[in-house]
Motif scaffolding. Structure first.
Motif, PDB file in Angstrom:
ATOM      1  N   THR A 156      40.161  48.363  27.353  1.00  0.00           N
ATOM      2  CA  THR A 156      40.667  49.243  28.407  1.00  0.00           C
ATOM      3  C   THR A 156      39.499  50.025  28.979  1.00  0.00           C
ATOM      4  OG1 THR A 156      42.806  49.462  27.304  1.00  0.00           O
ATOM      5  CG2 THR A 156      42.237  51.160  28.917  1.00  0.00           C
ATOM      6  N   LEU A 157      39.408  50.025  30.305  1.00  0.00           N
ATOM      7  CA  LEU A 157      38.368  50.776  31.008  1.00  0.00           C
ATOM      8  C   LEU A 157      38.917  52.144  31.395  1.00  0.00           C
ATOM      9  CD1 LEU A 157      35.503  50.554  32.478  1.00  0.00           C
ATOM     10  CD2 LEU A 157      36.853  50.062  34.528  1.00  0.00           C
ATOM     11  N   LYS A 158      38.157  53.199  31.078  1.00  0.00           N
ATOM     12  CA  LYS A 158      38.596  54.544  31.424  1.00  0.00           C
ATOM     13  C   LYS A 158      37.452  55.341  32.030  1.00  0.00           C
ATOM     14  CE  LYS A 158      42.185  55.139  27.884  1.00  0.00           C
ATOM     15  NZ  LYS A 158      43.314  55.447  28.785  1.00  0.00           N
ATOM     16  N   GLY A 159      37.803  56.331  32.817  1.00  0.00           N
ATOM     17  CA  GLY A 159      36.825  57.313  33.238  1.00  0.00           C
ATOM     18  C   GLY A 159      36.792  58.421  32.201  1.00  0.00           C
ATOM     19  N   HIS A 160      35.690  59.127  32.118  1.00  0.00           N
ATOM     20  CA  HIS A 160      35.569  60.224  31.147  1.00  0.00           C
ATOM     21  C   HIS A 160      36.721  61.213  31.300  1.00  0.00           C
ATOM     22  CE1 HIS A 160      32.708  63.536  29.380  1.00  0.00           C
ATOM     23  NE2 HIS A 160      33.705  63.265  28.586  1.00  0.00           N
ATOM     24  N   ARG A 161      37.117  61.478  32.547  1.00  0.00           N
ATOM     25  CA  ARG A 161      38.182  62.465  32.801  1.00  0.00           C
ATOM     26  C   ARG A 161      39.530  62.039  32.228  1.00  0.00           C
ATOM     27  NH1 ARG A 161      39.045  62.700  39.235  1.00  0.00           N
ATOM     28  NH2 ARG A 161      36.813  63.148  39.119  1.00  0.00           N
ATOM     29  N   ASN A 162      39.679  60.748  31.928  1.00  0.00           N
ATOM     30  CA  ASN A 162      40.939  60.284  31.352  1.00  0.00           C
ATOM     31  C   ASN A 162      41.067  60.627  29.869  1.00  0.00           C
ATOM     32  OD1 ASN A 162      40.380  57.461  33.391  1.00  0.00           O
ATOM     33  ND2 ASN A 162      42.002  58.964  33.757  1.00  0.00           N
ATOM     34  N   ASP A 199      35.451  66.657  35.220  1.00  0.00           N
ATOM     35  CA  ASP A 199      35.505  65.965  36.511  1.00  0.00           C
ATOM     36  C   ASP A 199      34.807  64.613  36.451  1.00  0.00           C
ATOM     37  OD1 ASP A 199      36.901  67.983  37.722  1.00  0.00           O
ATOM     38  OD2 ASP A 199      35.099  69.002  38.469  1.00  0.00           O
ATOM     39  N   CYS A 200      34.033  64.387  35.409  1.00  0.00           N
ATOM     40  CA  CYS A 200      33.269  63.148  35.238  1.00  0.00           C
ATOM     41  C   CYS A 200      34.190  61.930  35.314  1.00  0.00           C
ATOM     42  CB  CYS A 200      32.554  63.197  33.883  1.00  0.00           C
ATOM     43  SG  CYS A 200      31.506  61.797  33.537  1.00  0.00           S
ATOM     44  N   PRO A 201      33.879  60.876  36.004  1.00  0.00           N
ATOM     45  CA  PRO A 201      32.592  60.515  36.618  1.00  0.00           C
ATOM     46  C   PRO A 201      32.473  60.865  38.108  1.00  0.00           C
ATOM     47  CG  PRO A 201      34.008  58.590  36.630  1.00  0.00           C
ATOM     48  CD  PRO A 201      34.828  59.728  36.071  1.00  0.00           C
ATOM     49  N   GLY A 202      33.120  61.951  38.552  1.00  0.00           N
ATOM     50  CA  GLY A 202      33.084  62.302  39.970  1.00  0.00           C
ATOM     51  C   GLY A 202      34.200  61.608  40.725  1.00  0.00           C
ATOM     52  N   ASN A 203      34.768  62.304  41.705  1.00  0.00           N
ATOM     53  CA  ASN A 203      35.941  61.767  42.414  1.00  0.00           C
ATOM     54  C   ASN A 203      35.691  60.419  43.069  1.00  0.00           C
ATOM     55  OD1 ASN A 203      37.558  63.902  41.741  1.00  0.00           O
ATOM     56  ND2 ASN A 203      37.211  65.031  43.651  1.00  0.00           N
ATOM     57  N   THR A 204      34.561  60.276  43.734  1.00  0.00           N
ATOM     58  CA  THR A 204      34.313  59.027  44.471  1.00  0.00           C
ATOM     59  C   THR A 204      34.153  57.853  43.509  1.00  0.00           C
ATOM     60  OG1 THR A 204      33.258  60.269  46.235  1.00  0.00           O
ATOM     61  CG2 THR A 204      32.844  57.910  46.187  1.00  0.00           C
ATOM     62  N   LEU A 205      33.367  58.070  42.468  1.00  0.00           N
ATOM     63  CA  LEU A 205      33.184  56.991  41.489  1.00  0.00           C
ATOM     64  C   LEU A 205      34.486  56.708  40.738  1.00  0.00           C
ATOM     65  CD1 LEU A 205      31.602  54.961  39.831  1.00  0.00           C
ATOM     66  CD2 LEU A 205      30.599  56.853  38.527  1.00  0.00           C
ATOM     67  N   TYR A 206      35.234  57.756  40.431  1.00  0.00           N
ATOM     68  CA  TYR A 206      36.500  57.546  39.721  1.00  0.00           C
ATOM     69  C   TYR A 206      37.444  56.677  40.551  1.00  0.00           C
ATOM     70  CZ  TYR A 206      40.824  58.407  37.206  1.00  0.00           C
ATOM     71  OH  TYR A 206      42.003  58.235  36.526  1.00  0.00           O
ATOM     72  N   ASN A 207      37.492  56.949  41.856  1.00  0.00           N
ATOM     73  CA  ASN A 207      38.366  56.149  42.718  1.00  0.00           C
ATOM     74  C   ASN A 207      37.910  54.689  42.788  1.00  0.00           C
ATOM     75  OD1 ASN A 207      40.274  58.087  43.366  1.00  0.00           O
ATOM     76  ND2 ASN A 207      38.990  58.950  44.992  1.00  0.00           N
ATOM     77  N   ILE A 208      36.627  54.460  42.630  1.00  0.00           N
ATOM     78  CA  ILE A 208      36.110  53.082  42.624  1.00  0.00           C
ATOM     79  C   ILE A 208      36.515  52.356  41.338  1.00  0.00           C
ATOM     80  CG2 ILE A 208      33.968  51.726  42.445  1.00  0.00           C
ATOM     81  CD1 ILE A 208      32.730  53.789  44.432  1.00  0.00           C
ATOM     82  N   ILE A 209      36.286  52.993  40.208  1.00  0.00           N
ATOM     83  CA  ILE A 209      36.565  52.267  38.948  1.00  0.00           C
ATOM     84  C   ILE A 209      38.063  52.066  38.723  1.00  0.00           C
ATOM     85  CG2 ILE A 209      34.392  52.974  37.843  1.00  0.00           C
ATOM     86  CD1 ILE A 209      36.162  54.863  36.050  1.00  0.00           C
TER      87      ILE A 209
END
Ligand SMILES: [Zn+2]
Length: 183
Positions: free
Chosen positions: A154-160, A165-175
Motif C-alpha cells: 500500500t502506498l501512502k503519503g506521510h500525512r496519512n 502536511d508532508c508530502p505537500g498538497n501538490t505532491l500528495y494530489n499526484i501520488i
C-alpha cells in the motif's frame, strides 16, 4: 561495434537487476549510522515524503542537500542516521539514505514495516519534476522486484499516518493517482 553494445547492455542489466542506479551513501559521502535496526522484507507499506527544504537538480547540488539533511537529522534530531530510506533529486538522481536493510525514522509506527522515500524539495504548491516522479516509481518497482516490499503493498503519503502536511498538497494530489495508493 554491435558486440560491444551487447556486452555493454548485458553488463548494465546484470548490475542493476531491474533496479535504477542508486547513489550509495559512500558515493555521496554520507556519515556512518550511530545505531541501526535491521529492516525486514515483504514490507506492506511505502511512505512518500518531501524534505520541505531546498530543491536540487544535479548530483552535485543534491549531494550538498543530502549532507545537510543528514547533519540535521543526526545533530539536531538526535537520530542514528538520515531519516529516510531513499531520497530523490529533481534530476531523477536516487540517493541511498538508510537503504533497503535498515529501519528508518520517517513515520512513527510505520518505520519498521515500510520503505520511506522522500522527494528533495518542498512540494506544497509546486510539483516534483517528471524525472523525479519517474525515479520514485522505478524505485518502487525495484523494491517489489527485490522482495523488500510485497507486490500487494500500500502506498501512502506521510500525512496519512501522522499529523503532518508532508508530502505537500501538490505532491500528495499526484501520488493519490499512483498505483496501490490508499489513504
Ligand atoms: Zn514526511
Amino acid at each position: 561495434m554491435m558486440i560491444h553494445l551487447i556486452v555493454l547492455l548485458s553488463a548494465v542489466c546484470t548490475l542493476t537487476l531491474g533496479c535504477p542506479t542508486i547513489i550509495s551513501k559512500s558515493q555521496w559521502g554520507g556519515r556512518n549510522p550511530t545505531c541501526r535496526t535491521a529492516l525486514g522484507t515483504q514490507l506492506p507499506y511505502i511512505i512518500i515524503h518531501h524534505t520541505e527544504g531546498s530543491a536540487c537538480s544535479s548530483v552535485s547540488s543534491c549531494t550538498t542537500q543530502m549532507k545537510s539533511i543528514q547533519n540535521y537529522h543526526m545533530n539536531s534530531n538526535g537520530w542514528c542516521d538520515i531519516g529516510y530510506n531513499f531520497l530523490v533529486g529533481g534530476d531523477g538522481s536516487i540517493f541511498e539514505g538508510r537503504g533497503w536493510s535498515s529501519v528508518g525514522a520517517h513515520a512513527p509506527n510505520y518505520n519498521s514495516n515500510s520503505i520511506g522515500i522522500s522527494f528533495i524539495g518542498s512540494f506544497t504548491s509546486s510539483a516534483p519534476t517528471t524525472a523525479a516522479q519517474n525515479a520514485v516509481k522505478s524505485l518502487i518497482s525495484c523494491a517489489v522486484s527485490r522482495g523488500t516490499v510485497r507486490s500487494a503493498y500500500t502506498l501512502k503519503g506521510h500525512r496519512n499516518v501522522t499529523a503532518t502536511d508532508c508530502p505537500g498538497n501538490t505532491l500528495y494530489n499526484i501520488i493519490k493517482s499512483w498505483p496501490r495508493f490508499a489513504p
